[in-house]
Motif scaffolding. Structure first.
Motif, PDB file in Angstrom:
ATOM      1  N   ASN A   1       5.469  15.753  -2.265  1.00 12.83           N
ATOM      2  CA  ASN A   1       4.717  15.177  -3.382  1.00 12.83           C
ATOM      3  C   ASN A   1       5.391  15.620  -4.656  1.00 12.83           C
TER       4      ASN A   1
ATOM      5  N   ARG B   1       2.569   4.489  -1.228  1.00 16.24           N
ATOM      6  CA  ARG B   1       2.243   5.391  -2.328  1.00 16.24           C
ATOM      7  C   ARG B   1       3.358   5.445  -3.374  1.00 16.24           C
TER       8      ARG B   1
ATOM      9  N   SER C   1      -5.310   2.682   0.292  1.00 14.01           N
ATOM     10  CA  SER C   1      -4.417   3.155   1.352  1.00 14.01           C
ATOM     11  C   SER C   1      -4.736   4.565   1.823  1.00 14.01           C
ATOM     12  N   SER C   2      -5.648   5.256   1.148  1.00 10.06           N
ATOM     13  CA  SER C   2      -5.946   6.646   1.499  1.00 10.06           C
ATOM     14  C   SER C   2      -7.046   6.709   2.543  1.00 10.06           C
TER      15      SER C   2
ATOM     16  N   LEU D   1      -3.741   3.385  -4.265  1.00 12.60           N
ATOM     17  CA  LEU D   1      -4.014   4.679  -3.642  1.00 12.60           C
ATOM     18  C   LEU D   1      -5.375   4.695  -2.942  1.00 12.60           C
TER      19      LEU D   1
ATOM     20  N   ASN E   1      -7.919  13.030  -1.993  1.00  8.64           N
ATOM     21  CA  ASN E   1      -6.500  12.709  -2.096  1.00  8.64           C
ATOM     22  C   ASN E   1      -5.959  13.172  -3.444  1.00  8.64           C
TER      23      ASN E   1
ATOM     24  N   SER F   1       9.635  10.914   1.499  1.00  7.57           N
ATOM     25  CA  SER F   1       8.217  10.816   1.201  1.00  7.57           C
ATOM     26  C   SER F   1       7.461  12.065   1.607  1.00  7.57           C
TER      27      SER F   1
ATOM     28  N   ASP G   1      -3.207  12.504  -5.017  1.00  7.32           N
ATOM     29  CA  ASP G   1      -2.631  11.482  -5.873  1.00  7.32           C
ATOM     30  C   ASP G   1      -3.702  10.650  -6.563  1.00  7.32           C
TER      31      ASP G   1
ATOM     32  N   THR H   1       0.815  -1.220   0.000  1.00  3.74           N
ATOM     33  CA  THR H   1       0.000   0.000   0.000  1.00  3.74           C
ATOM     34  C   THR H   1       0.845   1.265   0.000  1.00  3.74           C
TER      35      THR H   1
END
Length: 737
Positions: A370, A172, A208-209, A205, A215, A367, A217, A170
Motif C-alpha cells: 500500500n 484499486r 470492490s472492498s 473502493l 478498509n 499491488s 484506502d 474495480t
C-alpha cells in the motif's frame, strides 16, 4: 499526445540497459514485472531476484529504518539489476525508488528516476500492460509532488487512457489514480474537479472492498474528500467524511497503521475550521505522536503538523479554552508497525492552522504494498495574497512575473470567469506562455521596465472563441489595471513588438496563439521533418515555456506538449548539424584564424562554436524533458539552470563555454599592449584550443553512452555518419550531404 507518440519518442532516449526487443518482461497478475525466462545475454553471470529485493525493502520499512537504509538499498539494487541485464527487475526497482524519493522530498533526484523508468518501460514494449499503467501513475505522482503540474496532469491522463485497457473497473489502482489526480486538481485550485475524482475513487473502493468499513484506502479517500470539501466551504459534509475515516481505522483495528496520522490530522483541520479548538489540538497531538514514531521528527510532515498544532493551541488560548500541555491518552503507543512504504510525503503549509495531510495510495509496480503518500490535500496554490492596489512601488512584494500572473488569475481572472461565464469554466485554459523573460522564469527588477505587469492568457477552442471571444477580451481588458502594487503594462510601457498581432496576453484561440509564435496552428506531423527543421529552437522554446494555471478541457496543454515532441529523426539531424558546426567553427577555424592573426574571424568562430554546443546540450537532454534552448539573451541563463539539474547530460559544458568566452578577448586580440596575434595571446590561445577539444571529447563520450556512435574520434565531423545511422526516415533534409 497519445501513448503511441510518447512511446515513439521515448524509444530514442536510450542509455538504460540493453532492452531493445520488447521481449524482456511479462506482467504477472499482481502487476509485478517478472522475468520471462528468456536469456537475452548469456554472457551476464549476475542474477537479480525481484522477490528477494522486494522482501528486503519491506524488511527495511517494517524495521522503521527507511530514512537511513532504503536509499542505499535501492541504489545498489538498481546497479545489481542493471549488471544482471534484468530490465524487468530494474523497472521494478525504479518504480520503488520513485515512491521512496517522493517520500523523502528528493524531487530533483526523482526527475532522473522518472525519466529513466519511462524510457525503460517504453524500450521494453510495455504499452498496453498493467506495468505501463502503473509506471505512468508513479511517474505522474512524482511530478505532482515536485509541483511539475503540467507534466503530472498529462501523465495522469495517459494513465487513465491506459487503465481503460489494462485495469478492471474495480481495480484499486484505478481508484488510486483518481485519488492522485484529485490531489493535482486540489493543488491547482480546481476543487470541484478534485471532489469529482475523489467521489469516483470512493465509489470504486467501496464497491470492490469486502468490508468498506474496515478498509484503509476507503479511510484515506474519505480524509482526502473531507479536506477538499473543506476547501469548498462544505463544513458539515467535510466533518462527516473526516469522522468516517477515523471510524474505519477503529473498526478495522488499523490504529497502528502509519497512515492513521493522516486521518487524525485531517479531522483536526476540520475541527479547527469549525472552531472546536480543543478537539483540534488533541487530534493534532495524536497525529504528531504517530508521525514521530513512524517517520521521526526531522521531516517536513512533522514540522508542518507541529506548526499547525501550535496555531491551534494559540487559537484555543485566545478563545479561553484550556488545552493543557500533554497529548491525549488516546495517543497510539510506541508499538506501531509501519505497514506500508510511503511513496511521497509532500508537505505544503497553506498558512492556516488547519493545513493538514491527506494521502494517496498509488502502488508502485506491484499491488502487494500500500504505497501511501501522506500529503496535504486541499487548496494549496502557490500564490501571493498581498493587497491589490494599496501598496506603493517601494513596498510592493518582489515577485516573478509568473507568480504575479498566477496570483492575478486566481484572485482577479478566475472569479470573473466564474461570475460572467459559468457555463465555460470547464472549457477555458489560462496561463502565461510565450515571449517575455518572465515566461522563462528569468525576469528580475531590470526586466520590469517594459512589457511587465499583472497579466495572463486565456485560450479557447475556435468554437468557444466564436461564441464569447470578443466579449471575453473586453472583460479581460476591463480587469483592474493595478494589482499587488504592479500596474498593467500599457500606456507607454508596452513595446511595439508586444502590441497588435504580437500581443502577449488576453484572449486567443489555441490555434491562433501557436500560429502567432511558430507560424503553425499545431505542431507539424512527425512525417513532415522539413517543417520541423524550419522551426528554430528559440521559437519552439517560446511556444512551450511558461506555466498553465488551468486547463480543464486539456486542449491547450495537448497542443503545447505536441510542440515538445520533436520527432527523433529531426533531433538526430539537428545533433548531426551541431556536431558539424562545432567541428568546423571550433576545431578547424578557431586555430586557423588565430594562426592567421585574424582576431575578428576567430572571435566569430568561437561564438559559432558556443552556440552550437549550447544547442547540442539541450538536444542531448531531450526537448520533451527539458524544453528548448531559448534565444541568445537567455541562452546561458538557461544552460546554468540546466547544469544544476540532477542527471543532466553534458552538465560541465556550460562552465567551460563561459571560460571559453572569457578567454576569447585575450586569445583573439592579445589584451592591452599587445598586437594582434602577439606573444601575449599565446597562453590564452592554448587554453582556448584545449577547452574546445575538452568539450568535444566530452561530447563524444556522451554520444557513446547514448549509443549514438561506435567511434572514439574526437573530431566531431567524423561522428556525424554514426549519428545519422540512427535516423529512420528517408527525407533528404534529414541527412548531411
Amino acid at each position: 499526445m497519445n501513448d503511441d507518440e510518447l512511446l515513439r519518442r521515448l524509444e530514442a532516449f536510450g542509455g538504460f540497459g540493453d532492452a531493445d526487443d520488447g521481449n524482456d518482461a511479462d506482467v504477472a497478475d499482481n502487476g509485478n514485472v517478472q522475468d520471462d525466462g528468456v536469456d537475452d545475454d548469456a554472457d551476464q553471470p549476475a542474477h537479480f531476484d525481484v522477490n528477494e529485493f522486494l522482501a528486503g525493502l519491506d524488511a527495511i520499512f517494517d524495521a522503521h529504518e527507511a530514512a537511513t537504509k532504503a536509499g542505499p538499498y535501492l541504489e545498489q539494487a538498481a546497479v545489481d539489476a542493471e549488471n544482471a541485464g534484468d530490465n524487468a527487475g530494474l523497472l521494478t526497482v525504479l518504480n520503488e525508488t520513485m515512491g521512496f524519493y517522493r517520500s523523502q522530498g528528493l524531487h530533483k533526484e526523482n526527475q532522473w528516476i522518472i525519466q529513466r523508468a519511462l524510457e525503460l518501460a517504453a524500450k521494453m514494449g510495455l504499452e498496453g500492460t498493467e506495468a505501463w499503467t502503473t509506471t505512468l501513475i508513479n511517474a505522474a505522482t512524482g511530478q505532482r509532488a515536485a509541483h511539475n503540474y503540467d507534466q503530472a496532469e498529462e501523465l495522469y491522463h495517459m494513465a487513465l487512457d491506459s487503465a481503460k485497457q489494462t485495469l478492471s473497473p474495480t481495480d484499486r489502482r484505478l481508484a488510486a489514480l483518481h485519488n492522485n489526480l484529485s490531489m493535482l486538481y486540489s493543488e491547482t485550485d480546481r476543487l470541484p474537479q478534485a471532489e469529482a475524482e475523489l467521489r469516483e475513487a470512493l465509489g470504486i473502493l467501496e464497491s470492490s472492498s469486502p468490508d468498506a468499513n474496515a478498509n484503509i484506502d476507503v479511510a484515506s479517500t474519505n480524509t482526502n474528500l473531507a479536506l477538499t470539501l473543506l476547501g469548498e466551504h462544505k463544513l458539515d459534509e467535510a466533518d462527516a467524511h473526516a469522522a468516517r475515516a477515523l471510524d474505519i481505522y477503529r473498526n478495522g483495528h488499523l490504529e497502528h497503521s502509519a497512515h492513521y496520522a493522516s486521518a487524525l490530522a485531517g479531522y483536526a483541520q476540520v475541527r479547527y475550521v469549525a472552531g472546536d479548538f480543543a478537539h483540534a489540538v488533541d487530534l493534532y497531538r495524536q497525529s504528531l505522536a504517530v508521525i514521530e514514531e513512524c517517520y521521526g521528527t526531522d521531516t517536513d510532515y512533522y514540522r508542518i503538523t507541529e506548526a499547525n498544532l501550535k496555531q491551534a493551541e494559540d487559537a484555543a488560548r485566545q478563545a479561553g479554552v484550556e488545552v493543557g500541555g500533554a497529548a491525549s491518552s488516546a495517543v497510539i503507543s510506541s508499538e506501531h508497525s509501519e505497514s506500508s512504504n510511503l511513496s511521497s510525503r509532500e508537505t505544503h503549509d497553506s498558512g492556516t492552522a488547519g493545513a493538514s495531510a491527506g494521502e494517496d495510495f498509488s502502488a508502485p509496480l506491484r499491488s502487494g504494498r500500500n504505497d501511501s503518500e501522506i500529503a496535504p490535500h486541499s487548496d494549496r496554490n502557490d500564490r501571493e495574497t498581498a493587497p491589490h492596489s494599496s501598496q506603493s512601488v517601494s513596498s510592493r512584494p518582489r515577485i516573478t512575473g509568473l507568480k504575479l500572473a498566477r496570483a492575478y488569475w486566481n484572485e482577479i481572472g478566475k472569479p470573473m470567469i466564474a461570475a460572467k461565464y459559468p457555463e465555460y469554466q470547464g472549457r477555458i485554459a489560462a496561463g502565461l506562455v510565450g515571449h517575455g523573460s518572465e515566461c522563462y522564469g528569468f525576469d528580475d527588477a531590470i526586466s520590469q521596465d517594459h512589457d511587465f505587469g499583472p497579466r495572463f492568457c486565456l485560450w479557447l477552442t475556435d468554437e468557444d472563441y466564436a461564441a464569447i471571444g470578443e466579449r471575453l477580451q473586453a472583460d479581460y481588458e476591463a480587469l483592474p489595471h493595478e494589482f499587488m502594487g504592479y500596474a498593467r503594462a500599457d500606456d507607454g510601457t508596452v513595446t511595439p513588438r508586444a502590441q497588435g498581432a504580437g500581443r502577449r496576453d488576453g484572449v486567443f484561440t489555441i490555434g491562433d496563439f501557436f500560429e502567432s509564435i511558430t507560424g503553425y496552428r499545431k505542431a507539424p506531423a512527425a512525417d513532415r521533418p522539413h517543417e520541423w527543421l524550419m522551426l528554430d529552437e528559440p521559437t519552439l522554446a517560446a511556444a512551450t515555456n511558461g506555466e498553465v494555471f488551468a486547463d480543464p478541457l486539456g486542449a491547450f496543454s495537448a497542443a503545447r506538449q505536441a510542440f515538445k515532441f520533436m520527432p527523433d529523426d529531426v533531433r538526430l539531424s539537428l545533433i548531426s548539424r551541431r556536431l558539424g558546426m562545432m567541428a568546423q567553427a571550433g576545431q578547424y577555424n578557431v586555430p586557423r584564424m588565430l594562426e592567421r592573426g585574424d582576431g575578428a574571424a576567430a572571435w566569430l568562430s568561437i561564438g559559432e562554436f558556443a552556440d552550437a554546443a549550447a544547442s547540442l546540450v539541450y538536444l542531448m537532454n531531450e526537448p520533451v524533458t527539458i524544453g528548448y534552448l531559448p534565444y541568445y539573451k537567455w541562452r546561458f541563463a538557461a544552460l546554468r539552470r540546466l547544469s544544476t539539474r540532477v542527471a543532466t547530460r553534458l552538465a560541465n559544458v556550460c562552465d567551460q563555454l563561459e571560460s571559453l568566452l572569457r578567454l576569447s578577448s585575450a586569445a583573439c586580440y592579445g589584451g592591452a599592449g599587445f598586437g594582434e596575434g602577439g606573444r601575449g595571446a599565446a597562453p590564452a590561445v592554448a587554453q582556448v584550443n584545449e577547452t574546445i577539444e575538452r568539450i568535444c571529447g566530452e561530447v563524444v563520450a556522451e554520444l557513446k553512452r547514448e549509443g549514438l556512435t561506435r567511434s572514439d574520434d574526437t573530431f566531431l565531423e567524423w561522428q556525424r555518419p554514426y549519428v545519422e545511422e540512427h535516423i529512420r526516415g528517408d527525407a533528404a533534409c534529414l541527412r548531411s550531404i
